[in-house]
Design an enzyme around this catalytic site. Sequence first.
Site, PDB file in Angstrom:
ATOM      1  N   CYS A   2       1.080  -0.941   0.065  1.00  0.00           N
ATOM      2  CA  CYS A   2      -0.121   0.054  -0.208  1.00  0.00           C
ATOM      3  C   CYS A   2       1.068   0.868   0.199  1.00  0.00           C
ATOM      4  CB  CYS A   2      -0.579   0.245   1.233  1.00  0.00           C
ATOM      5  SG  CYS A   2      -1.653  -1.552   1.221  1.00  0.00           S
ATOM      6  N   ARG A  27       0.882   1.706  -5.917  1.00  0.00           N
ATOM      7  CA  ARG A  27       1.366   0.879  -5.134  1.00  0.00           C
ATOM      8  C   ARG A  27      -0.191   0.312  -4.701  1.00  0.00           C
ATOM      9  NH1 ARG A  27       6.330   1.951  -2.388  1.00  0.00           N
ATOM     10  NH2 ARG A  27       5.898   0.761  -1.186  1.00  0.00           N
ATOM     11  N   TRP A  74      -3.879  -1.574  -1.079  1.00  0.00           N
ATOM     12  CA  TRP A  74      -3.722  -3.057  -1.857  1.00  0.00           C
ATOM     13  C   TRP A  74      -4.223  -4.104  -1.450  1.00  0.00           C
ATOM     14  CZ3 TRP A  74      -1.120  -8.094  -2.425  1.00  0.00           C
ATOM     15  CH2 TRP A  74      -1.227  -8.340  -3.782  1.00  0.00           C
ATOM     16  N   ASN A  98       1.667  -0.694   5.584  1.00  0.00           N
ATOM     17  CA  ASN A  98       1.968  -1.093   4.310  1.00  0.00           C
ATOM     18  C   ASN A  98       2.196  -2.204   5.162  1.00  0.00           C
ATOM     19  OD1 ASN A  98       2.810  -2.104   1.519  1.00  0.00           O
ATOM     20  ND2 ASN A  98       4.441  -0.729   1.592  1.00  0.00           N
ATOM     21  N   GLY A  99       2.050  -3.560   4.436  1.00  0.00           N
ATOM     22  CA  GLY A  99       2.959  -4.812   4.923  1.00  0.00           C
ATOM     23  C   GLY A  99       1.800  -6.190   5.129  1.00  0.00           C
ATOM     24  N   GLU A 479       6.068 -12.351 -21.847  1.00  0.00           N
ATOM     25  CA  GLU A 479       5.859 -11.274 -21.627  1.00  0.00           C
ATOM     26  C   GLU A 479       4.692  -9.891 -22.445  1.00  0.00           C
ATOM     27  OE1 GLU A 479       6.053  -8.696 -19.970  1.00  0.00           O
ATOM     28  OE2 GLU A 479       6.551  -6.688 -20.270  1.00  0.00           O
ATOM     29  N   LYS A 483       1.638  -9.052 -20.344  1.00  0.00           N
ATOM     30  CA  LYS A 483       0.710  -7.818 -20.904  1.00  0.00           C
ATOM     31  C   LYS A 483      -1.067  -7.442 -21.263  1.00  0.00           C
ATOM     32  CE  LYS A 483       3.118  -5.608 -19.268  1.00  0.00           C
ATOM     33  NZ  LYS A 483       4.453  -5.957 -18.655  1.00  0.00           N
ATOM     34  N   GLU A 486      -3.382  -8.802 -18.010  1.00  0.00           N
ATOM     35  CA  GLU A 486      -3.342  -7.832 -16.364  1.00  0.00           C
ATOM     36  C   GLU A 486      -3.469  -6.942 -17.602  1.00  0.00           C
ATOM     37  OE1 GLU A 486       0.133  -6.002 -15.374  1.00  0.00           O
ATOM     38  OE2 GLU A 486       0.870  -6.240 -17.562  1.00  0.00           O
ATOM     39  N   HIS A 502       3.719 -29.505 -28.067  1.00  0.00           N
ATOM     40  CA  HIS A 502       3.978 -30.747 -27.063  1.00  0.00           C
ATOM     41  C   HIS A 502       2.228 -30.443 -26.381  1.00  0.00           C
ATOM     42  CE1 HIS A 502       7.066 -32.161 -28.750  1.00  0.00           C
ATOM     43  NE2 HIS A 502       7.815 -31.376 -28.644  1.00  0.00           N
ATOM     44  N   LYS A 602       1.719  -1.459  -8.296  1.00  0.00           N
ATOM     45  CA  LYS A 602       2.496  -1.773  -9.237  1.00  0.00           C
ATOM     46  C   LYS A 602       3.942  -2.178  -8.273  1.00  0.00           C
ATOM     47  CE  LYS A 602       5.153   0.563 -12.590  1.00  0.00           C
ATOM     48  NZ  LYS A 602       5.124  -0.117 -13.370  1.00  0.00           N
TER      49      LYS A 602
HETATM   50  C1  F6R Z   1       3.864  -6.866 -15.063  1.00  0.00           C
HETATM   51  C2  F6R Z   1       4.408  -5.844 -13.563  1.00  0.00           C
HETATM   52  C3  F6R Z   1       5.056  -6.912 -13.131  1.00  0.00           C
HETATM   53  C4  F6R Z   1       6.577  -6.211 -12.017  1.00  0.00           C
HETATM   54  C5  F6R Z   1       6.311  -7.500 -11.835  1.00  0.00           C
HETATM   55  C6  F6R Z   1       7.853  -7.270 -10.746  1.00  0.00           C
HETATM   56  O1  F6R Z   1       3.656  -5.539 -16.042  1.00  0.00           O
HETATM   57  O2  F6R Z   1       4.462  -4.666 -13.852  1.00  0.00           O
HETATM   58  O3  F6R Z   1       5.078  -8.455 -13.123  1.00  0.00           O
HETATM   59  O4  F6R Z   1       7.096  -6.560 -13.189  1.00  0.00           O
HETATM   60  O5  F6R Z   1       5.960  -7.387 -10.096  1.00  0.00           O
HETATM   61  O6  F6R Z   1       8.166  -5.860 -10.037  1.00  0.00           O
HETATM   62  P1  F6R Z   1       9.354  -5.312  -9.926  1.00  0.00           P
HETATM   63  O7  F6R Z   1      10.360  -4.903 -11.369  1.00  0.00           O
HETATM   64  O8  F6R Z   1       8.919  -3.565  -9.389  1.00  0.00           O
HETATM   65  O9  F6R Z   1       9.775  -5.761  -9.033  1.00  0.00           O
END
Ligand code: F6R
Length: 607
Positions: A2, A27, A74, A98-99, A479, A483, A486, A502, A602
Amino acid sequence: MCGIIGIIGREDVADRLLAGLRRLEYRGYDSAGVAVVENGVLARRRAEGKLDNLARKLAAEPLDGTVGIAHTRWATHGAPTEDNAHPHVVGEVTLVHNGIIENFKPLRDALIAEGRTFASQTDTEVVAHLVDRELQRGLSPVDAVKKVLPQLHGAFALAFLFRSHPDLLIGARLGAPLVVGYGEGETYLGSDALALAPLTQKIAYLDEGDWAVLTRDGVTIHDRDNQVVDRPTTISGLTGAMIDKGNHRHFMQKEIFEQPVVVAQTLGSYLRPLAGEVSLPIPEFDFTQIRRVTIVACGTSFYAGMVAKYWFEQFARVPVDLDVASEFRYREPVLEDGGLALFISQSGETADTLAALRHARAAGQKIAVVVNVPTSSMAREADLLLPTHAGPEIGVASTKAFTCQLAVLAALAANFARAKGRLSREEEQEIVRHLAEAPAAMNAAIAHDDEIEALAPLIAKARDVLYLGRGPDYPMALEGALKLKEISYIHAEGYAAGEMKHGPIALIDEHVPVIVIAPSGPLFDKTVSNMQEVQARGGKVVLISDAEGIAAAGEGTIATIEMPRVHPLIAPLVYAVPVQLLAYHVAVAKGTDVDQPRNLAKSVTVE
Ligand code: F6R
């Protein structure tokens, strides 16, 4: 995971707390809340969902007070309801967190047995009760917090506000970041320097176990043994202006478009193009002794690590282990002397990655960190700090941080190879030349934005989408799928193209678009064979390749997206762009919240 912010100031704080939350919304955005104290009265506003809901409440019922704390959540324990929104109030104590308090259950049971009642399902409320209990036993706020902190297990950043003490804020950190800010007659607490950027640039990072007592005149920081300590103050260099969407509709779009510039900036610190040399920011680090590399990261950063594994093994011939951080410690990895553990993270705060880093350090590994936030916990714990220069990334879906990670990892692989005597002068020059071409090639990829946008409605109709790639382009398939899932909520999977036969090929029918990432190069023919196996079964293929590749294999596809012809080394940087743009436009077509997709945040600072 958070965002928290606190201000003890000389003017009303509610608006500034709200502005701080806007900068922390990355966050988490399940709920938000603000509490202030004025004349011995505590007032609080909380709202479910995005911050705009809280802003509306504050506009309807404003808050006066020169000391306050605020939170954007969050959800971990308890649904994202208003009752579970922070700040939590128990008696004299108001608290944001936060945590995760891992031992909250026995603590809660004991408090309930004493006759205390809980207003939320959160782990956080336990802390407020514990501190309130100490106040009722006659301790001062500072002594009460000091007594409670050692009882808490898990990870936390906490900010406390006390109804009868409008001259006091207390912050504490263990396993989750917290910074202290210094203003003119004001002091601040925040989850990061970005939150405090419009208030002050003068900040100090609390160390693990630290707790801080804030008044209007200053801050006293204590370490985990309750000794008063000095933590160095730094000037953060962040300004309010840096988190602006500019002319773009979303941060994600802005960040995709910024990539040629920020990748060039990043490469600028790792290459000397005129000399044709790779040059790391820490030249003294001795790579010759490194016998094995262990790469650990999460999500998109993990996929950057997958690409790096190909490069390190190909160029430096050094064996590489690769793990997602949440699995790493639990498989009891064998970490021998002479190992380099490499952690990749945009935020530098991801709890799984940070815990893995500490595990590797305890096992005697040298610690290298590729990170976008140079003041983050991971950056501060690295032996070899390799910053990306992507600038603040606000969209929850990582884009520019990813391609900057790839740029750094390519330079690192080349540096490694040179140190190991595996790279001739000519080969090094060639690598530097190709890397230096990446920004322009990424620009050329972005020029296909309109075509990709035109394709989006077709993909937006799908329930499932598959992505295929081979070699270093296989992580691009993963990736691309991540993308798309999400931000558009469409189920998507990435596969190594050769793996389709397979099992996954059973999924193919005319309703499942298959995005094939196939730049010209040594693996092109094999990828195309796998693509044709899909087409033979009625699969609808979108081929992303260069003009030569499209001329050779574009027939029978439902669409092609043309990329510039590039050297295979930089193909992952260039081909990241169309998969990002495709996910972006599909999400826009579906009307989802692109920058703040549901259930996500994030920076994931819980394990
Ligand atoms: C996907 C995304 C997440 C981060 C992951 C790691 O678009 O952003 O999968 O890559 O949470 O976050 P970091 O790079 O901040 O450790």
